[in-house]
Structure formats: C-alpha cells, structure tokens
Design an enzyme around this catalytic site. Structure first.
Site, mmCIF file in Angstrom:
data_model
loop_
_atom_site.group_PDB
_atom_site.id
_atom_site.type_symbol
_atom_site.label_atom_id
_atom_site.label_comp_id
_atom_site.label_asym_id
_atom_site.label_seq_id
_atom_site.Cartn_x
_atom_site.Cartn_y
_atom_site.Cartn_z
ATOM 1 N N HIS A 200 0.818 -1.219 0.000
ATOM 2 C CA HIS A 200 0.000 0.000 0.000
ATOM 3 C C HIS A 200 0.849 1.266 0.000
ATOM 4 O O HIS A 200 0.339 2.374 -0.061
ATOM 5 C CB HIS A 200 -1.025 -0.009 1.141
ATOM 6 C CG HIS A 200 -0.466 0.247 2.506
ATOM 7 N ND1 HIS A 200 -0.445 1.498 3.065
ATOM 8 C CD2 HIS A 200 0.091 -0.578 3.412
ATOM 9 C CE1 HIS A 200 0.092 1.424 4.275
ATOM 10 N NE2 HIS A 200 0.431 0.167 4.500
ATOM 11 N N CYS A 322 1.739 5.385 12.089
ATOM 12 C CA CYS A 322 1.622 4.242 12.989
ATOM 13 C C CYS A 322 1.856 4.619 14.439
ATOM 14 O O CYS A 322 1.512 3.869 15.333
ATOM 15 C CB CYS A 322 2.608 3.144 12.604
ATOM 16 S SG CYS A 322 2.378 2.619 10.925
#
Lengths: 379, 398
Positions: A200, A322
């Site tokens: 991705h 993240c």
C-alpha cells in the site's frame, strides 16, 4: 483533494482495484486445492510471483508474500533471531527504525537477546565506524531501514552491507518500505539477505507485502500451518491482493521512470520555499529521499495546523501514522539531535508520482495563510 | 556509460561454408530475444556481432543474450573515436567501473586491425596501462593471470574498449530444420535433456504422455511450465500431449507385471516415432542416464530401443544425477520439476520391474497386445499446443 500523506499510505491505482475485483470474483479457489479451479488460482499466483520477481530483479524463490511491511519486518527480525539463536544472541539496529522493527527488537530483548541501537547524526545517518565497532562474533542480524519514514533520511546502505559482510557472518535485513521506486536499491548489489516491502506504499492494497529472502537464509516461521510460501509463512495465499500488488508495482515503476525528475523538482521547490515562511525550520537534510519533507513550525501545535489545512482539502501528517496517536515526541527527531520543542512540532509532507505542480503551489500558499492565521489566533 | 555489447561466436567460427547460415540464424535469434528493446541495433561482422545499445540499459540485455545458443562470450564495451586521449580517458572510466574500489590486478591488450591509426599496439599497451595505473588506487599489473583484462580493439569504425567477458550459453544457433522429438515426463532429467539437445542447434518438439484421471491437470501444467522455461532458449515450442490412459490400462491388464514397464516404454517409443514422422523430426531425445533406474539399464535400453530405428539422442547418458540436478537448477527448471505430482512413469509402476528385460520376451508378450491399434488410437488423439516464449497467461491482470 491535495493528498500529501503518501508515506502513510498511497491511493490504490484504479487498474489495481479492477484487477483485485476480477481475481476475487473469478479466481477465488484455494491455490492449494487439487482441482482445476485450484490449479488456475495457483497458476495465477505463480505468474504474479514471476512478474514481481522480474520487476525487482530477484529470482522466483526469493519472494515471500506477507500481509504487509509490519509482518515482513517482524518475520525478518524475529525469524532470523530465533532461527540462529544457537549461533549468538546479539542483534544490531538503529535508533530511528519503524515501530514494527523497534517493538520486535524490544520483544526479543525481553526474551534475553542483546540489541545494539546505533545512533544517528543530524542527517539521520548512522556511522559505519559505529557499526563496525558494534559487530561481534555473536551478532546474527543487522536490521536497518533504507529511507526513514519520518524525515526521509537515507542510510549509506551499500557501505553498510559491504561492511557487515566483510566483518561478520551476520545477516543483513533492510526495511525498504519507504524507499521502493523512489531511492534505488538493488538486492544483490547492497549485499542484503532480506528486504521488506509493503504494497500500500506503492498504490497497491493494504494487507499485502513482500519479504525478499536470499535462498541460503533460513527463517523461524512466525505463522505455522499449511506450509505455504515454502513453509516460511503459512496461511491461504491472498491471491487477489497479490495480483493487485504485482499490477501496482509494474504501474508504479512505470511512473517512477517517467516522473523521476518531476519528483526531484517538487522536492527542490518545497525545500527552497518552506524556509521562507516565518516560523518554519526544515528537519529533512540534504541527504534525504525525494518524497519526504519534514519541518517544524515554531509555536504551533501540529494537530491544529493539520486540521486547518484539512479544511482546504489538503492532507499532511505529523509523523509516522503508525505512532502519531501516541502524544510523545518523535523518537526519530530526538535521535537525530533535535530539541524537544522541535521534535514535538514536526509536520511531514510526503509526495507521490501522482502529485502535480499545481498542488505544490496551492499547498505552499495555503500553508503560509494557515500559519499566519494561527499565529494571530494563538497570540 | 556502456554503449555496445560485443558478442563473440564459439564453434561457429570454426565452420567453413556453413558459417554464413549459422551466423544468420544467430542474428535472427539475437534480434528475437531483444525485440522488447526498440532502440538497439545488431550488426554482424566476420568474427563477431555488435549490439549497439543507443541508450538502453546493458544489464537486462546481457542476461537475455546469455540464453542464446551459439554465443561463446559477451562483453560490454565503450566505443570511441580514433583519438588516443579519448581512448585513455574511457579506458580509465571502464576500469574504475569494473574495479568498484576493490584491489585487483589487470592487464591491457591492444589490437589494431585498422592500421591507419598511427599508434602501434605495443606503444598503446604501455601508454594506456600507464595512464590507468597512475589514476587508480589498489590496481597492479599482472600480465599472466590478471583479474581483469582491458581489451582495446582499434577497428575501422572506431576503437572498442571492453573488460571481463561473461560466458555465453555456448553450443550452436538453432536451425529450424533440425527437428527432434523430446520425450518429456515432467521429472528432472528430460527437460535438461531437452535443453542440452537444443544447445546443439536443434529445434525440439515435446511429447508428453498424459493419463487422466491417473495423472492430474497439475502434472500436465507442470510439463507446460517446463516447456515454457525451455522456450527461453530457442523460442516457441510445440507440445504434443498424448492420451495414454487406454494404453496404460491395457498393458496393466494384459501384460505380466514385471514387463509392464518395459512394454509401456516400447509403446511410448513407437508413438513418439509416429509423431516424429508426422512432424518431420529426424530423431528422438530422452533424458535417460545409463543405469539410473530400471528402465535405463543397458538391457532395458536394448529392449526398448528395438522398436524404433530413429536415432535416439541421450545427452544425459553419462551424467550422474547430481550433475543433472546442477544444470536443472542453473536454468530454472528444478523448482518446477520437483513439484510432487504423479506422472505417466510413476503412476502404474510395478512393485518389481524387470531390470534386465530381453527383446524376445517383450516380443512374445506383445503378441497378446493390440500394439498397432493402441499406437494409432493414441496418435489420433494427440492434442498439440504451442507454448509461446512471450505472451504470459493472465498478463491482462498483472
């Protein structure tokens, strides 16, 4: 929409979504099933593997499909550490790795491994000397990211690889999730044993990744079961996702060849114009990837700036997506020696080959407006 | 930096009158494997071929050329004008690129077929060597056993500088009329035999015996994938899939157990010979290696070979299994060959096949077998497909 958060994720290409849908609909059988439909799915999977191995210039057996960058990093790091623990229990990495590497090493530390975290300079680079001093006969793995996800710092990866192989028997893993297609890297040339990629980040889909693995390297499997991926990574293959990843990689490499200069141009423009805006300090150095530009805005909370820009349909981020939910300072900027204040106010702009000249112009002017407005309000 | 690739012929250069034909075949194949690269040009001369890159990257092209039979060696080269200073400068660049900072020994070899160039080879040797040495580190001269040999060839159209040959595939270029039927089971040996046969300038067509439902689609796919790998070395290949179920069942029922394998092989040989006749092939190639298994003892070969008078080519005849596996790995066949599907040879394998069969016994047993009918039936049911070198399946999805 002006989407400048491509290091967090990229927008999937339309062709990739079409391929995904076709495969999910027409080739849904389990590639391990013996019947004809299973055979078809297996053939398709094999072609996808072939296509990917050709694009990355590696051999078929060197490609291991995973669920993404996090799994690839976990598998490389824990897989080597556990497989070779009778040879030694010392591992080396840097202070600026992605959370999926960092946490893997911390887990291993809790299990009794010793880990050396190499420091970086203001460019975000480690020193070859430090690396050389850290290598011991007990070292089984050196894991280093090629391009840093927050500031775009590029490691002297080839020198690192050569030094490791010259001075030790340690295996060398590279986290190249951010570098692929933007900063060239050749599996064989850099003497790597393992390289992680995530689909991705190159306009494929979430849930797919790759680990390149030299044939001679054994890994302790983290997922055991049906023995897929040469016994290294069990679990029914995500055929549609893998096909989509193969397609994404091909299209992405195509645009990398045609738009390389464009990307360099946008970076130059941003690096030239940003410091002219009052309050902005650049955090990315000259030795950085062309698509990641990190800067701090003095006195303005990054969240506030992000939401202000988002009203104009412009999307940038604070730092690694993240770990951005944790309100702590960036460990990367701290490691690179930036003061806490600056590490707390960092903004990351990350480009793709689909960015345009016009978007860069608009972003710069809207950013300037947003900053002066916020300065006014906050004062 | 590199603008040319020099291709040197192997055995072809020893040929007399046939030489021209071989070189034409070679050039045709070179152009074929490089057809994806629009910019390149291929020029041939008496003793070599030159690929002009016109900006294309040399690495993938070298890799492609390494699959072409008839090429002895390859090297990347830089072409310059007839100017000694320019030659020296390019020589230095070339050496530095090949040296990659490591310490190495080297030598310079100059040839000057173009005698109008005013510097003698010996002088140039010293001159270029000295210049390179002065401007590099960790480089020393060793004229007898150098790590790197810098070749300078001054030809009429310019000077060609090259370094370090890489080995080509060797053998002879494919001549389309030299056609051989390859018996392809799907194991490790037969595809290697195909490769080695092709290497001697032969066009192969593959014959595969398929016994559904005893052998599965997967085992047929495996054969198609093996043939696909072989197409890299000589272009499209025709694959004849022979329906073999009935023959195998009949043998199983009518023939004594210990001779069933021998007789099955004789049937395969007969069918392959028929296909060879039909397709203008002049010989049959197999992956047999003397003594490897029961069907490959000298007695078995004698008994099986009786049914054909076509030449049977056995390129692996003297090789050990490990040597065969080594080639199989080197040309990317191995991983396909070891896929664990039943094939025509394993599915009806008797407990104890005869290792020393005799011709007279085989003939006696076969009196009770409708040999001609079975051969005819099998040949009539053959399905022929063309495995293409290009056009991968699913390319629209990928």
């Amino acid at each position: 929409m002006i989407y400048l958060d491509n290091s967090a994720t990229t927008k999937p290409y339309k062709e990739v979504l079409d391929a995904y849908r076709t495969v999910a609909e027409d080739f849904f059988a389990n590639p391990s099933s013996l019947h004809r439909k299973g055979g078809e799915a297996e053939r398709l999977l094999r072609q996808a593997r072939k296509s990917i191995s050709e694009l990355l210039n590696v051999s078929l057996s060197e490609v291991v499909f995973t669920s993404g960058g996090t799994e690839s990093n976990n598998l490389a790091i824990k897989g080597v550490a556990l497989q070779y623990m009778n040879r030694g229990k010392h591992l080396i990495t840097t202070q600026i790795e992605h959370a999926s590497s960092m946490r893997s090493f911390q887990q291993l530390e809790n299990m009794g491994f010793e880990v050396t975290y190499l420091p970086v300079d203001t460019n975000g680079q480690i020193s070859i000397n430090d690396l050389e001093n850290a290598l011991t006969s007990e070292t089984t793995l050196v894991s280093i990211m090629h391009v840093n996800n927050e500031i775009g710092a590029i490691q002297p990866i080839k020198d690192i690889g050569h030094k490791i192989k010259e001075r030790s028997k340690a295996l060398f893993h590279i986290d190249d999730v951010q570098g692929i297609g933007k900063v060239p890297l050749d599996f064989n040339d850099v003497k790597a044993d393992l390289i992680s990629y995530s689909a991705h980040k190159f306009h494929g889909l979430k849930g797919n990744g790759l680990l390149l693995k030299k044939r001679s390297v054994a890994l302790f499997p983290l997922l055991s079961g049906g023995g897929q991926e040469n016994e290294i990574r069990s679990g029914t293959e995500n055929v549609p996702g893998i096909v989509a990843m193969a397609k994404a990689l091909r299209l992405y490499f195509d645009s990398a060849t045609t738009k390389k200069d464009k990307l360099e141009g946008w970076r130059k423009k941003l690096v030239g114009e940003l410091p002219k805006i009052v309050g902005i300090e650049l955090n990315s150095s000259g030795i950085a990837a062309p698509h990641i530009i990190n800067f701090s805005v003095r006195g303005i909370k990054p969240e506030v700036l992000i939401h202000t820009l988002e009203e104009k349909d412009i999307y940038v981020s604070t730092r690694s997506a993240c770990s951005s939910k944790a309100a702590e300072t960036s460990h990367v900027l701290t490691a690179a020696g930036f003061p806490v204040e600056r590490a707390k106010t960092a903004i990351r702009v990350s480009l793709s080959y689909d960015t345009t000249d016009e978007q860069i112009e608009i972003f710069l002017s809207e950013l300037q407006k947003a900053i002066s407005k916020l300065k006014h309000v906050m004062r | 930096m590199y603008d040319h690739i020099i291709i040197r012929y192997g055995e072809i250069s020893l040929k007399g009158k046939n030489r021209k034909g071989f070189i034409t075949s070679l050039k045709k194949r070179v152009k074929q494997v490089l057809s994806d690269y629009n910019s390149i040009e291929v020029h041939q001369s008496f003793d070599r071929m030159v690929v002009k890159l016109n900006g294309a990257n040399h690495e993938p092209i070298i890799n492609k050329l390494k699959t072409v039979f008839g090429i002895h060696s390859l090297s990347v080269a830089i072409k310059t004008e007839h100017d000694l200073d320019l030659i020296k400068e390019k020589a230095l660049q070339l050496v530095q690129d090949q040296q990659r900072g490591e310490s190495m020994t080297f030598k310079v070899t100059v040839r000057r077929p173009f005698k109008q160039f005013p510097h003698r080879s010996q002088d140039m040797n010293r001159d270029i060597g000295g210049f390179v040495l002065r401007n590099t580190e960790n480089l020393t001269v060793d004229v007898h056993n150098p790590d790197m040999e810098l070749k300078v060839e001054v030809k009429q159209d310019g000077a060609y500088l090259s370094c370090n040959n890489s080995e080509g595939a060797g053998g002879l270029p494919t001549v389309q009329d030299n056609k051989v039927m390859l018996m392809l089971s799907g194991g490790i040996d037969s595809p290697v035999a195909g490769y080695l046969t092709m290497r001697r300038g032969v066009k192969v067509e593959a014959v595969h015996f398929h016994s559904p439902p005893f052998t599965s689609e997967r085992s047929r796919q495996k054969v198609e994938d093996l043939v696909k790998v072989l197409t890299r070395y000589g272009g499209d290949i025709r694959l004849h899939v022979v329906p073999f179920t009935n023959t195998q069942k009949t043998i199983q029922k009518e023939m004594p157990d210990n001779y069933s394998m021998t007789i099955m092989r004789r049937m395969m040989m007969r069918i392959t010979e028929k296909l060879a006749e039909q397709n203008n092939a002049l010989a049959i190639a197999t992956g047999e290696s003397l003594g490897q298994v029961a069907s490959q003892t000298i007695q078995s070969m004698n008994t099986i070979n009786e049914v054909t008078n076509f030449p049977v080519l056995r390129p692996l005849i003297s090789m050990d299994k490990l040597e065969i596996m080594k080639i199989s790995r080197a040309i990317d066949l191995y991983d396909i060959s070891i896929r664990p599907y039943e094939d025509c040879c394993t599915v009806f394998l008797p407990e104890a096949p005869k290792t020393k069969p005799k011709r007279e016994h085989a003939n006696k047993f076969e009196q009770y077998l409708p040999v001609d009918e079975l051969v005819q039936e099998a040949v009539a049911g053959v399905e022929t497909i063309i495995i293409k070198e290009k056009d991968d399946e699913f390319s629209d999805l990928l």
